[in-house]
Scaffold this motif. Structure first.
Motif, short mmCIF file in Angstrom:
data_model
loop_
_atom_site.label_atom_id
_atom_site.label_comp_id
_atom_site.label_asym_id
_atom_site.label_seq_id
_atom_site.Cartn_x
_atom_site.Cartn_y
_atom_site.Cartn_z
N ASN A 178 40.48 161.55 148.27
CA ASN A 178 39.60 162.43 149.04
C ASN A 178 38.25 161.79 149.36
O ASN A 178 37.43 162.39 150.07
CB ASN A 178 39.37 163.74 148.27
CG ASN A 178 40.66 164.51 148.06
OD1 ASN A 178 41.44 164.69 149.00
ND2 ASN A 178 40.90 164.94 146.82
N ASP A 179 38.03 160.62 148.83
CA ASP A 179 36.78 159.91 149.07
C ASP A 179 36.91 159.12 150.37
O ASP A 179 37.77 158.23 150.48
CB ASP A 179 36.48 158.97 147.90
CG ASP A 179 35.17 158.22 148.07
OD1 ASP A 179 34.52 158.36 149.12
OD2 ASP A 179 34.81 157.46 147.15
N PRO A 180 36.09 159.41 151.39
CA PRO A 180 36.17 158.66 152.64
C PRO A 180 36.02 157.16 152.45
O PRO A 180 36.55 156.37 153.22
CB PRO A 180 35.01 159.23 153.47
CG PRO A 180 34.75 160.57 152.89
CD PRO A 180 35.05 160.45 151.42
N GLY A 181 35.31 156.77 151.40
CA GLY A 181 35.14 155.35 151.13
C GLY A 181 36.43 154.67 150.70
O GLY A 181 36.53 153.44 150.78
N THR A 182 37.40 155.44 150.22
CA THR A 182 38.69 154.87 149.87
C THR A 182 39.49 154.54 151.12
O THR A 182 40.08 153.47 151.25
CB THR A 182 39.48 155.84 148.98
OG1 THR A 182 38.77 156.02 147.76
CG2 THR A 182 40.87 155.30 148.69
N LEU A 183 39.51 155.49 152.04
CA LEU A 183 40.27 155.29 153.27
C LEU A 183 39.57 154.30 154.20
O LEU A 183 40.22 153.48 154.84
CB LEU A 183 40.45 156.63 154.00
CG LEU A 183 41.39 157.63 153.32
CD1 LEU A 183 41.31 158.97 154.04
CD2 LEU A 183 42.82 157.12 153.32
N TYR A 184 38.24 154.43 154.29
CA TYR A 184 37.49 153.62 155.24
C TYR A 184 36.29 153.00 154.53
O TYR A 184 35.16 153.47 154.64
CB TYR A 184 37.03 154.48 156.42
CG TYR A 184 38.17 155.17 157.13
CD1 TYR A 184 39.11 154.43 157.83
CD2 TYR A 184 38.31 156.56 157.07
CE1 TYR A 184 40.17 155.04 158.48
CE2 TYR A 184 39.36 157.18 157.72
CZ TYR A 184 40.29 156.42 158.43
OH TYR A 184 41.33 157.03 159.06
N PRO A 185 36.52 151.93 153.78
CA PRO A 185 35.43 151.34 152.98
C PRO A 185 34.41 150.62 153.86
O PRO A 185 34.74 150.02 154.88
CB PRO A 185 36.16 150.35 152.08
CG PRO A 185 37.39 149.99 152.84
CD PRO A 185 37.79 151.21 153.59
N LYS A 186 33.16 150.71 153.43
CA LYS A 186 32.08 150.01 154.12
C LYS A 186 31.91 148.62 153.53
O LYS A 186 32.48 148.28 152.50
CB LYS A 186 30.77 150.79 153.96
CG LYS A 186 30.77 152.18 154.58
CD LYS A 186 29.42 152.86 154.36
CE LYS A 186 29.40 154.25 154.98
NZ LYS A 186 28.09 154.93 154.78
#
Length: 691
Positions: A178-186
């Motif tokens: 559910n962490d956007p950083g997992t799907l789309y890491p910066k």
């Protein structure tokens, strides 16, 4: 346990790992004993990490893919030593990247390094996680350390290509979906990543065994020496210069070190200590002269012949590349070129800049190993009964020589070479140690000089004076690294981390102009070379090193060789005159020998050079080579080009390093051409400034 990737459906969208299915299913061992076994097909990692032996097989599989071919081919050029000669000029990705002409679209970017490295990183993350849940044992701890070291190497590759990159140190199914950083890491701070992997490597050096204690037959698996060498190299990159910018604003790109000078000093000390540990260990050494070969020649001949019992003392880590399942394209392009015969038709698509070829001190045994002034071609028809020869080349087609075909073993596939990939050598440790000693002590030290002199003495140039000042000494190390590591695919990024790329590019461009004009340091460079016609044995394991030649500077001799007959009826008399010149230079020749002059500043295909070869017996292939034609068909000299520089040197939009822009092109942009490329699929991944 179900397949962890099938049940984690959200992970299919994570573009940093598009090749994960293939990557995890390809668990071949990289150990010499397992190289040609079928791939381990199980995706059930729970069962893999129930058994220490299958867990070891999984870790060995992590070595697969750590060297993306396009990275080590495309970024192996553009280092002021090796250059691209691939056909297509400015429409060709290799030629563009070699000359620092990038954009965010293929073919002017490197598309596969990103996904390939993160695929291996995911495998190592799985290994570390799975092994950590197993009962503790010495072997388990070694495998964890080994997986972390492989992971460190992958992050090192990513950072030196792209700069700041996403940081992922856990398996994907252990991250929060559910962490956007997992799907789309910066992008993450490269300094933080460097600190993490340096800590991992420091810990690994206390666990992984020495090579002598490991029981390994080769250095294809990491040992304590290899991990220490990798630690030293990464610490120097972490302490060195790189293209940096504000990740929040995307502005201010410039070459700089990290801002924490105390940490920079610590990193140099870490590198220094790691090198000292290997040197003081007393078990590693440079390969020395043997069997009539210089030490440098013996190193590469035996390495190519896969005689690792000779090279294990110097090659601290190499990637296994032998067998139907593991053979890569490494070295396919870095060769002398061959047309037909035993070696087949292999086009050399990289060449050596003549400014580098001419930079060696007299007697340096590395020149004729790292560079070949010949290519393999046939005399007449190219059929089975023909004679293959080592055709002498001009300055615009000197080729890479460390991985020449005759020195290798017979390939198992037409598009491969069965060449292992050398990653870390003891010579690198010695030169890194000389560098760290110089930096930490404000100038060279006795210990640093002793390390540098080992490299120079092996090369036969121990009498060349060493500078005393800190900056002059660093410059000497830069040049020594060029002489020592040509074609080993690290010089380009070495120049960047030492903040020498811009100055070395400018110096090389000027040197090539001076050479083209026959001015400055090249005012007395001989125009004519008299080559001996020599057959190529066309056998793998041929120890042949260099084509015999004589530089011709005497005006009378030049007049003699310049009058090449155009009728075969006059060839015999011409050969008699050439042999007389050879004898006058104190060399032995017989009535059966044939020689041919070459104007080194003209194109290989010039009328004079072609006629000279015909007079020696070249027929069908007298003006052809199996080399990328954008270079060998062009002259080097400005006078030989109608009074202007040849376009490959300057002008016409494709001169040397025509795309280089300081504070921009030291790194590559992310690919953004289509689905599957980082910027297309990840909205949180920012582009390199300026693109």
């Amino acid at each position: 346990m179900k397949n962890r990737y099938i049940t984690s459906g959200f992970l299919r969208k994570l573009i940093i790992l598009p090749a994960i299915f293939l990557a995890v299913s390809s668990m071949n061992s990289c150990s010499e004993d397992f190289l040609d076994q079928p791939a381990y097909n199980s995706l059930d990692t729970e069962s893999v990490f129930n058994n220490i032996d299958t867990a070891e097989m999984y870790v060995l599989g992590c070595y697969r893919g750590v060297i993306p071919t396009e990275m080590y081919y495309q970024l192996g050029a553009g280092d002021t030593v090796i250059h691209s000669s691939e056909d297509g000029s400015t429409n060709n990705s290799k030629y563009n990247i070699c000359n620092y002409q990038y954009d965010a679209y293929t073919p002017n970017t490197i598309t596969g390094v990103y996904s390939a490295m993160y695929a291996v990183i995911e495998r190592t993350n799985i290994a570390v996680s799975g092994l950590s849940k197993m009962p503790e044992s010495a072997k388990r701890n070694v495998l964890i350390a080994e997986a972390k070291a492989i992971r460190a190497f992958c992050y090192y590759n990513l950072i030196r290509v792209y700069g700041d990159v996403p940081s992922v140190f856990k398996p994907l199914d252990e991250l929060d979906p559910n962490d956007p950083g997992t799907l789309y890491p910066k992008r993450s701070s490269r300094d933080a990543i460097y600190d993490q992997i340096i800590g991992d490597l420091q810990e690994a050096t206390t666990v992984i065994p020495n090579f002598a204690q490991s029981g390994y037959a080769t250095t294809e698996r990491l040992t304590k020496q290899g991990v220490n060498a990798l630690l030293a190299r990464i610490a120097l990159y972490a302490a060195g210069y790189s293209l940096r910018w504000d990740l929040n604003t995307g502005s201010g790109a410039m070459m700089a070190r990290r801002s924490d000078n105390t940490r920079v000093q610590q990193l140099y000390q870490i590198a220094d200590n790691a090198c000292a540990a290997i040197i003081n260990g007393g078990t590693n050494s440079l390969v020395q002269a043997q069997s009539g070969k210089s030490g440098f020649e013996a190193l590469w001949f035996n390495f190519d012949q896969r005689k690792f019992s000779v090279t294990n003392t110097e090659v601290l880590w190499q990637i296994a590349e032998y067998g139907a399942n593991t053979n890569s394209a490494f070295g396919v392009y870095a060769n002398e070129g061959s047309r037909g015969g035993t070696y087949g038709s292999r086009k050399a698509l990289q060449f050596v800049l003549p400014s580098y070829y001419l930079s060696f001190n007299q007697g340096d045994t590395r020149r004729d190993v790292s560079c070949t002034s010949y290519s393999v071609y046939f005399l007449n028809s190219g059929n089975a009964s023909d004679t293959w020869v080592n055709a002498g080349t001009t300055f615009s087609c000197i080729m890479a020589g460390k991985f020449r075909m005759g020195w290798c073993v017979a390939p198992q596939a037409a598009d491969a070479r069965n060449l292992n990939i050398p990653i870390l050598r003891y010579a690198d440790v010695l030169l890194m140690y000389a560098e760290t000693q110089n930096y930490l002590n404000g100038g060279p030290t006795a210990a640093g000089n002793a390390a540098l002199m080992q490299v120079r003495n092996r090369a036969g140039i121990g009498s060349v004076p060493l500078p005393s000042g800190q900056q002059a000494y660093e410059s000497a190390i830069v040049q020594e690294r060029k002489w020592e590591f040509a074609g080993e695919f690290n010089l380009r990024t070495d120049l960047i981390r030492m903040n020498r790329l811009a100055s070395e590019i400018e110096a090389t461009k000027q040197a090539m102009k001076n050479l083209s004009n026959k001015s400055g340091a090249y005012a007395n460079t001989p125009v004519y070379r008299l080559y001996k016609l020599e057959k190529n044995a066309q056998i793998y394991g041929d120890p042949y090193l260099a084509l015999k030649y004589i530089d011709i500077t005497n005006p009378t001799e030049i007049a003699t060789i310049s009058t090449v007959p155009t009728s075969s009826a006059n060839y015999a008399a011409y050969q008699t005159a050439l042999r007389a010149i050879v004898t006058a230079h104190g060399q032995t020749t017989t009535a059966d020998d044939k020689w041919y002059p070459t104007n080194m500043f003209q194109a290989y295909t010039s009328t004079f050079n072609g006629n000279a070869r015909k007079a020696a017996g070249f027929l069908a292939g007298f003006n052809q080579l199996q080399i990328g034609n954008i270079i060998y068909t062009k002259p080097t000299g400005s006078a030989e080009n109608g009074g202007t520089y040849p376009n490959w040197i300057e002008g016409g939009g494709d001169g040397l390093f025509y795309g280089f822009v300081p504070n921009k092109t030291e790194l590559l942009p992310f690919a953004a051409a289509s689905a599957g490329h980082p910027l297309v699929d990840n909205p949180n991944l920012t582009q390199l400034p300026g693109y």
